[in-house]
Structure formats: C-alpha cells, structure tokens
Design a protein around this motif. Structure first.
Motif, mmCIF file in Angstrom:
data_model
loop_
_atom_site.group_PDB
_atom_site.id
_atom_site.type_symbol
_atom_site.label_atom_id
_atom_site.label_comp_id
_atom_site.label_asym_id
_atom_site.label_seq_id
_atom_site.Cartn_x
_atom_site.Cartn_y
_atom_site.Cartn_z
ATOM 1 N N MET A 1 0.849 -1.194 0.000
ATOM 2 C CA MET A 1 0.000 0.000 0.000
ATOM 3 C C MET A 1 0.885 1.244 0.000
ATOM 4 O O MET A 1 1.838 1.350 0.771
ATOM 5 C CB MET A 1 -0.911 0.003 1.230
ATOM 6 C CG MET A 1 -1.887 1.170 1.270
ATOM 7 S SD MET A 1 -2.906 1.174 2.769
ATOM 8 C CE MET A 1 -3.875 -0.320 2.499
ATOM 9 N N SER A 2 0.585 2.205 -0.873
ATOM 10 C CA SER A 2 1.378 3.422 -0.958
ATOM 11 C C SER A 2 1.138 4.310 0.249
ATOM 12 O O SER A 2 0.212 4.110 1.034
ATOM 13 C CB SER A 2 1.007 4.190 -2.235
ATOM 14 O OG SER A 2 -0.328 4.634 -2.183
ATOM 15 N N GLY A 3 2.018 5.348 0.384
ATOM 16 C CA GLY A 3 1.856 6.274 1.494
ATOM 17 C C GLY A 3 0.527 7.005 1.435
ATOM 18 O O GLY A 3 -0.132 7.211 2.463
ATOM 19 N N ARG B 1 -2.187 4.689 2.655
ATOM 20 C CA ARG B 1 -2.210 4.533 4.114
ATOM 21 C C ARG B 1 -2.834 5.748 4.786
ATOM 22 O O ARG B 1 -3.601 5.603 5.743
ATOM 23 C CB ARG B 1 -0.790 4.302 4.636
ATOM 24 C CG ARG B 1 -0.250 2.904 4.343
ATOM 25 C CD ARG B 1 1.037 2.661 5.114
ATOM 26 N NE ARG B 1 2.126 3.500 4.616
ATOM 27 C CZ ARG B 1 2.964 3.151 3.655
ATOM 28 N NH1 ARG B 1 2.833 1.957 3.069
ATOM 29 N NH2 ARG B 1 3.924 3.960 3.264
ATOM 30 N N THR B 2 -2.506 6.930 4.311
ATOM 31 C CA THR B 2 -3.112 8.126 4.899
ATOM 32 C C THR B 2 -4.604 8.179 4.618
ATOM 33 O O THR B 2 -5.381 8.650 5.460
ATOM 34 C CB THR B 2 -2.439 9.395 4.358
ATOM 35 O OG1 THR B 2 -2.535 9.425 2.914
ATOM 36 C CG2 THR B 2 -0.972 9.439 4.758
ATOM 37 N N VAL C 1 -6.574 5.537 4.364
ATOM 38 C CA VAL C 1 -7.181 4.583 5.299
ATOM 39 C C VAL C 1 -7.254 5.183 6.701
ATOM 40 O O VAL C 1 -8.256 5.031 7.417
ATOM 41 C CB VAL C 1 -6.391 3.261 5.314
ATOM 42 C CG1 VAL C 1 -6.885 2.353 6.425
ATOM 43 C CG2 VAL C 1 -6.512 2.566 3.965
ATOM 44 N N ALA C 2 -6.201 5.883 7.099
ATOM 45 C CA ALA C 2 -6.207 6.527 8.415
ATOM 46 C C ALA C 2 -7.303 7.586 8.494
ATOM 47 O O ALA C 2 -8.004 7.693 9.504
ATOM 48 C CB ALA C 2 -4.837 7.158 8.694
#
Length: 272
Positions: A1-3, A6-7, A9-10
């Motif tokens: 998963m790319s950065g 991930r952000t 999803v957060a």
C-alpha cells in the motif's frame, strides 16, 4: 500500500469514529447533562476525574458538548456539500453540453460567484435569512459550487470530444442519451472526489459562521462552542480546555476528509 493509500485509510478510520460518535452521542448523553437550567456542576472546572475535558461557563461537560456537536458539524458539512456539488454538477454538465447562449449565461453566473468571496457571501446570506441550521446549509451550498461547475464543465467538454460520443450522436442519440450514458459516467468519479473535499470546506465554513455568532442558537456545534468560549472570556480565564477540544476536533475531521479525498483522487486520476 502506498503512502497516500495509508493516509487515506487513516482518514477513513477517523471519519468512521466521528460518524459513530455522531450517531451514539444523542442516544447516550442524558438531556439534563446539556441543559443549563439543570446542571449542578461548577463552572470553569479544569479537566479532572469527574470531567475529562473540564466544564464550560455553565458547568456543562466540555467532553459531552464536543461529542454532541459532532453530529451537527458533520450533518451541516455533508448536506451543504451535497447541495454545493449538486448545483455545480448541474451547471457544469449543462454549460459543457449545450454551449451557445445557455453556456454563456451559466458561465457568467459562475464567474459572478467566483469573483465574490464565498465566506463573505455566506455571511451576508446568514445575516439576511432567518437564523437556523437550514440557513447555514443554504448559505454554504449556494456560495461554494462554482469550482465544481468549472471542473465538471471541463470534464464534460473532454468527454464529448471523444469519438464514441460522436458516433452516438451520428446514430441518433439525443441530449438525454449523451448526458446520461456518456457524460455522467465520466463525471461522477471526479464529483465524488470533489464532494469529499467539499465536506471539509463546508465544516470549516459552518464553524466560521457559528464562531461569528451566525449559527443556529439552538444547536451545539464545534463552531458554536468556540463562539461561547470567546464570548464568555475563556481566554482571559486561561480556560484552554474550553477552546482546544472543539478546535482540535475541527482540524482532525477536516484533515481526515482531505486525506480521504486525496486518496480517492489518486485512484480516480492515477499518474501514468
């Protein structure tokens, strides 16, 4: 998963928690806990075991106020964004599809709203119209749609310049067929991304209007809490616990919507 993924999803996780609080808070918080005539706790208590985030100028729990205000802020942000994106999508599709005089009129109206500062116009509408939650939603929605209209118009023009649309017209496809079968499917993904970002802007706009005293006086929201804190001297009293929680809540939720919007944008328009 790319950065970016991930952000995103957060951000989605934060929004899920906020939505849960907005739904559960009105069911679990007793009415007397937020009624200024029935509260028995002392005012301006700092955070402690009895009140995690302290109390306000009336003795109400700041933590309960923040939880109760979540629903109002999210509701205004979502509904105002839907209204704004709906108007912008309609104007953008019609001006891009038909062209000529209709497009000229719609573009001049769009330019008029683009020139005027949206916040100033929203303040003017909130001042003229009766105070209430509907007025806030209307003021934000009617002043923040031009950017969506410009984006949708550009996408509409790009789509209608493609060969498959020309073939559909040559085979007898009318305006309704072209718009519903070809234009809207290409516009909807961008509109969804823009809607996510519009919610963040709408929450900030609602908080600003409420902070200026133009919100619904019968509703608890994060902006209204900041207004009450400023009005009753939280700064001179150094009552940081009345100012910081609603401000942090606004920043966190707006940032979460922005992260989700950027992640969706990367999915809809991937870089090649």
């Amino acid at each position: 998963m790319s950065g970016l993924g991930r952000t995103g999803v957060a951000g989605a996780a934060v929004l899920a928690v906020a939505a849960l609080v907005a739904v559960v808070a009105p069911l679990l918080i007793p009415a007397e806990a937020l009624d200024v005539t029935r509260v028995s706790d002392a005012a301006w208590q700092p955070p402690g075991p009895g009140h995690w985030l302290g109390t306000d100028h009336t003795g109400r729990s700041v933590a309960l106020l923040v939880a109760q205000g979540t629903g109002t802020s999210l509701f205004v942000g979502l509904t105002a964004a839907v209204l704004s994106v709906g108007i912008g999508t309609l104007v953008g599709v019609l001006s891009g599809h038909f062209g000529g005089l209709p497009a000229g009129v719609l573009l001049r109206v769009t330019d008029f709203f683009l020139v005027l500062p949206s916040l100033v116009l929203a303040i003017a509408l909130s001042t003229v119209l009766p105070r209430g939650l509907g007025t806030i939603i209307l003021a934000i929605g009617l002043t923040s749609w031009p950017s969506t209209a410009r984006m949708v118009r550009a996408q509409t023009l790009t789509t209608e310049a493609r060969p498959f649309v020309e073939r559909a017209r040559a085979l007898g496809g009318g305006h309704t067929h072209v718009i519903t079968r070809h234009v809207l499917p290409s516009v909807v993904p961008l509109v969804l991304v823009n809607a996510t970002l519009a919610v963040a802007s709408s929450i900030v706009a609602e908080s600003t209007l409420a902070f200026l005293g133009l919100g619904d006086p019968t509703r608890i929201s994060w902006g209204a809490m900041l207004h009450q804190a400023q009005l009753h001297g939280a700064v001179p009293r150094e009552a940081w616990w009345f100012l910081l929680p609603p401000g942090v809540a606004i920043v966190v939720v707006v940032l979460a919507f922005t992260l989700v919007g950027r992640a969706l944008e990367a999915v809809v328009t991937p870089k090649r």
